[in-house]
Design an enzyme around this catalytic site. Structure first.
Site, short mmCIF file in Angstrom:
data_model
loop_
_atom_site.label_atom_id
_atom_site.label_comp_id
_atom_site.label_asym_id
_atom_site.label_seq_id
_atom_site.Cartn_x
_atom_site.Cartn_y
_atom_site.Cartn_z
N TYR A 1 0.84 -1.20 0.00
CA TYR A 1 0.00 0.00 0.00
C TYR A 1 0.87 1.26 0.00
O TYR A 1 2.05 1.20 0.37
CB TYR A 1 -0.91 -0.02 1.24
CG TYR A 1 -2.07 0.92 1.13
CD1 TYR A 1 -3.01 0.78 0.13
CD2 TYR A 1 -2.22 1.99 2.02
CE1 TYR A 1 -4.08 1.64 0.01
CE2 TYR A 1 -3.29 2.86 1.92
CZ TYR A 1 -4.21 2.69 0.90
OH TYR A 1 -5.27 3.55 0.79
N ASN B 1 -19.85 -3.50 -8.80
CA ASN B 1 -20.47 -4.09 -7.60
C ASN B 1 -19.58 -3.95 -6.37
O ASN B 1 -19.91 -4.47 -5.31
CB ASN B 1 -20.77 -5.58 -7.83
CG ASN B 1 -19.50 -6.39 -8.02
OD1 ASN B 1 -18.55 -5.90 -8.63
ND2 ASN B 1 -19.47 -7.61 -7.52
N SER B 2 -18.46 -3.25 -6.48
CA SER B 2 -17.61 -3.01 -5.29
C SER B 2 -18.31 -2.01 -4.38
O SER B 2 -19.30 -1.38 -4.77
CB SER B 2 -16.25 -2.46 -5.73
OG SER B 2 -16.42 -1.17 -6.28
N GLY B 3 -17.75 -1.85 -3.19
CA GLY B 3 -18.30 -0.85 -2.28
C GLY B 3 -18.30 0.53 -2.91
O GLY B 3 -19.30 1.26 -2.85
N VAL B 4 -17.18 0.89 -3.53
CA VAL B 4 -17.10 2.21 -4.18
C VAL B 4 -18.08 2.28 -5.35
O VAL B 4 -18.80 3.26 -5.52
CB VAL B 4 -15.66 2.50 -4.68
CG1 VAL B 4 -15.61 3.84 -5.40
CG2 VAL B 4 -14.66 2.47 -3.53
N TYR C 1 -8.85 4.57 -9.31
CA TYR C 1 -8.78 4.59 -7.85
C TYR C 1 -8.45 3.22 -7.26
O TYR C 1 -8.16 3.09 -6.08
CB TYR C 1 -10.08 5.13 -7.23
CG TYR C 1 -11.27 4.22 -7.43
CD1 TYR C 1 -12.10 4.35 -8.54
CD2 TYR C 1 -11.55 3.19 -6.53
CE1 TYR C 1 -13.18 3.50 -8.73
CE2 TYR C 1 -12.61 2.34 -6.72
CZ TYR C 1 -13.43 2.50 -7.82
OH TYR C 1 -14.48 1.64 -8.01
N GLY C 2 -8.51 2.17 -8.08
CA GLY C 2 -8.21 0.83 -7.57
C GLY C 2 -7.48 0.01 -8.62
O GLY C 2 -7.48 0.36 -9.81
N GLY C 3 -6.87 -1.08 -8.17
CA GLY C 3 -6.12 -1.94 -9.10
C GLY C 3 -6.38 -3.40 -8.81
O GLY C 3 -5.46 -4.20 -8.69
N MET C 4 -7.66 -3.76 -8.72
CA MET C 4 -8.03 -5.11 -8.27
C MET C 4 -7.42 -6.22 -9.13
O MET C 4 -7.13 -7.29 -8.63
CB MET C 4 -9.55 -5.28 -8.22
CG MET C 4 -10.26 -4.46 -7.15
SD MET C 4 -9.66 -4.68 -5.46
CE MET C 4 -10.00 -6.40 -5.13
P1 NDP Z 1 -14.88 -4.39 -2.45
O1 NDP Z 1 -14.19 -5.35 -1.57
O2 NDP Z 1 -16.18 -3.82 -2.04
O3 NDP Z 1 -15.07 -5.03 -3.91
C1 NDP Z 1 -14.02 -5.59 -4.62
C2 NDP Z 1 -14.29 -5.41 -6.09
O4 NDP Z 1 -13.16 -5.84 -6.84
C3 NDP Z 1 -15.48 -6.19 -6.62
O5 NDP Z 1 -16.14 -5.42 -7.58
C4 NDP Z 1 -14.82 -7.40 -7.27
O6 NDP Z 1 -15.58 -7.92 -8.33
C5 NDP Z 1 -13.57 -6.78 -7.83
N1 NDP Z 1 -12.48 -7.73 -8.03
C6 NDP Z 1 -11.94 -8.56 -7.11
N2 NDP Z 1 -10.92 -9.26 -7.66
C7 NDP Z 1 -10.84 -8.86 -8.95
C8 NDP Z 1 -9.99 -9.21 -10.05
N3 NDP Z 1 -9.02 -10.11 -9.91
N4 NDP Z 1 -10.21 -8.62 -11.25
C9 NDP Z 1 -11.19 -7.71 -11.39
N5 NDP Z 1 -12.00 -7.32 -10.40
C10 NDP Z 1 -11.83 -7.90 -9.20
O7 NDP Z 1 -13.84 -3.24 -2.77
P2 NDP Z 1 -13.77 -1.71 -2.39
O8 NDP Z 1 -14.89 -0.98 -3.02
O9 NDP Z 1 -13.54 -1.56 -0.94
O10 NDP Z 1 -12.42 -1.33 -3.14
C11 NDP Z 1 -12.30 -1.49 -4.53
C12 NDP Z 1 -10.95 -0.93 -4.97
O11 NDP Z 1 -10.93 0.45 -4.69
C13 NDP Z 1 -9.75 -1.53 -4.24
O12 NDP Z 1 -8.69 -1.66 -5.17
C14 NDP Z 1 -9.43 -0.49 -3.20
O13 NDP Z 1 -8.09 -0.51 -2.80
C15 NDP Z 1 -9.77 0.76 -3.97
N6 NDP Z 1 -10.05 1.93 -3.13
C16 NDP Z 1 -9.28 3.01 -3.35
C17 NDP Z 1 -9.46 4.16 -2.66
C18 NDP Z 1 -8.62 5.33 -2.99
O14 NDP Z 1 -8.61 6.31 -2.25
N7 NDP Z 1 -7.90 5.29 -4.06
C19 NDP Z 1 -10.45 4.25 -1.58
C20 NDP Z 1 -11.30 3.07 -1.48
C21 NDP Z 1 -11.07 1.94 -2.23
P3 NDP Z 1 -16.14 -9.45 -8.27
O15 NDP Z 1 -17.32 -9.42 -7.33
O16 NDP Z 1 -16.50 -9.72 -9.67
O17 NDP Z 1 -15.01 -10.29 -7.74
#
Ligand code: NDP
Length: 370
Positions: free
Chosen positions: A56, A177-180, A277-280
């Site tokens: 992080y 569908n993430s929290g954001v 904002y994210g790199g899932m």
């Molecule tokens: P959640 O735990 O609520 O949701 C996770 C999300 O990521 C789901 O939509 C899930 O989709 C998806 N996901 C999981 N694994 C993968 C993958 N391998 N490839 C593609 N998609 C995937 O997450 P949050 O909303 O808490 O956070 C989402 C992102 O935003 C994170 O990266 C987090 O670090 C970032 N974030 C950044 C902030 C900032 O200030 N920059 C602040 C808050 C969050 P599925 O259901 O299909 O698995």
């Protein structure tokens, strides 16, 4: 003395390997201007797991404050606490508080901290889960939409235009569908914007359809699966949605990275903004040069922690605004997977809950409930 437990780590690594549960006791004599709190709920966010892994953007200091054998840090960025006692006039027994700072370390049963490290929350009409999950995901969506708005068609060099409330402008996002993502759908609806939402297919068609309906229920205008979005047909579908480009998509929110991010960028209109904002997917973002040169698309990153530091008062207003919407029934909770944490909960149960937090296709966000 108050008996307390905290999850701690002394070196970065996989949560299952490096997290341990530490017991300690807290003296009844509080330092001046301090507050003793007990935890009510604390989420397991992706950023918290990345913090434990050491990947992080901010690293918590390792200290010996709670008497761990080696200097350690307690993870956990957000949560809600109940005040047990206070030597500050700003807080009274029974108040609910949330951390005022990043990386407070919320994965613990109790904490003592200076009063300045807490913000009081009006608890009426709210549940601990609602307050515990307000300050990271909804605030990220709120900030991005408010600041970057879908300002389609902004000409080169004219800079950002504020969000035009009720304009019906489009934005597009992956990880919908993430929290954001869920928060962005809801704020978008409330503020008169329209959204295109990309989700990954579930195991069965029914499950995908159910998720689609869920997001539509939150206010999503269009929900597409990632495979539809990556297919050749997407271009025609997009032309239909944007009435052959007459309504351009002015903002893209990227939660995922990799190919999905490139496809978001390709869907944007002239002068649009893409905010990462994210790199899932843990894949870099590759950008076609033409989008930079011919379409003047702006690619930006967003980090809530930095925004919070820069605008402390603005953050408080935003949190109160969102809590007000929740109270009024205008903003729905994220689905959660409650992890009960009481005095007898095993270390392995807590560790497993954290380790599972980054897995895809979850039914809900893990939240420790005390
Ligand atoms: P959640 O735990 O609520 O949701 C996770 C999300 O990521 C789901 O939509 C899930 O989709 C998806 N996901 C999981 N694994 C993968 C993958 N391998 N490839 C593609 N998609 C995937 O997450 P949050 O909303 O808490 O956070 C989402 C992102 O935003 C994170 O990266 C987090 O670090 C970032 N974030 C950044 C902030 C900032 O200030 N920059 C602040 C808050 C969050 P599925 O259901 O299909 O698995």
């Amino acid at each position: 003395y108050t008996q307390a437990k905290a999850l701690v780590f002394s070196k970065p690594g996989e949560p299952a390997d490096v997290l341990s549960l530490h017991s300690h006791s807290i003296s009844p004599s509080l330092p001046s201007s301090s507050v003793l709190v007990r935890s009510l709920a604390a989420p397991i966010n992706p950023a918290d797991i990345n913090t434990v892994q050491g990947t992080y953007g901010a690293k918590p200091p390792f200290t010996s404050l709670i008497g761990t054998p080696e200097p350690s840090a307690t993870p956990g960025n957000e949560g809600v606490f109940e005040v047990l006692s206070s030597s500050s006039p700003d807080f009274a027994k029974g108040d609910w508080v949330i951390p005022a700072i990043s990386q407070f370390g919320t994965w613990r049963t109790h904490a003592v901290a200076e009063a300045s490290k807490f913000i009081k929350v009006e608890k009426d009409g709210l549940s601990p889960l609602q307050v515990a999950t307000v300050s990271v995901n909804p605030c990220t969506a709120y900030r991005i939409l408010r600041h970057y708005g879908p300002n389609a068609g902004v000409k080169a060099g004219l800079g950002m235009r504020p969000l035009e409330v009720g304009s019906g402008q489009w934005f597009i996002q992956n990880g919908a569908n993430s929290g954001v993502g869920r928060a962005a759908i809801q704020f978008g609806k409330l503020w008169g914007l329209r959204s295109i939402n990309v989700i990954r297919e579930r195991e069965t068609e029914e499950a995908t359809a159910a998720l689609r309906r869920e997001l539509e229920g939150l206010g999503a205008d269009v929900v597409v699966t990632e495979s539809q979005f990556m297919s050749r047909e997407w271009r025609d579908r997009l032309a239909e949605i944007t009435r052959k480009g007459r309504e351009q998509i002015g903002l893209g929110l990227n939660c995922v990275g990799g190919k999905s991010a490139t496809a978001i960028a390709r869907s944007l209109g002239d002068g649009a903004t893409m905010v990462t904002y994210g790199g899932m997917a843990k894949q870099p973002v590759a950008l076609p040069v033409g989008l930079l040169i011919f379409k003047d698309i702006r690619f930006l990153g967003f980090w809530l922690s930095k925004w919070n530091e820069k605008d402390v008062e603005g953050r408080k207003h935003m949190i109160n605004d969102i809590l007000g919407l929740i109270r009024a029934g205008k903003f729905q909770d994220v689905p959660v997977d409650e992890v009960k944490w009481d005095w007898d909960t095993e270390e392995s149960t807590l560790r497993d809950a954290v380790q599972g937090g980054l897995q895809g296709f979850r039914k809900g966000k893990g939240v420790f409930v005390f």
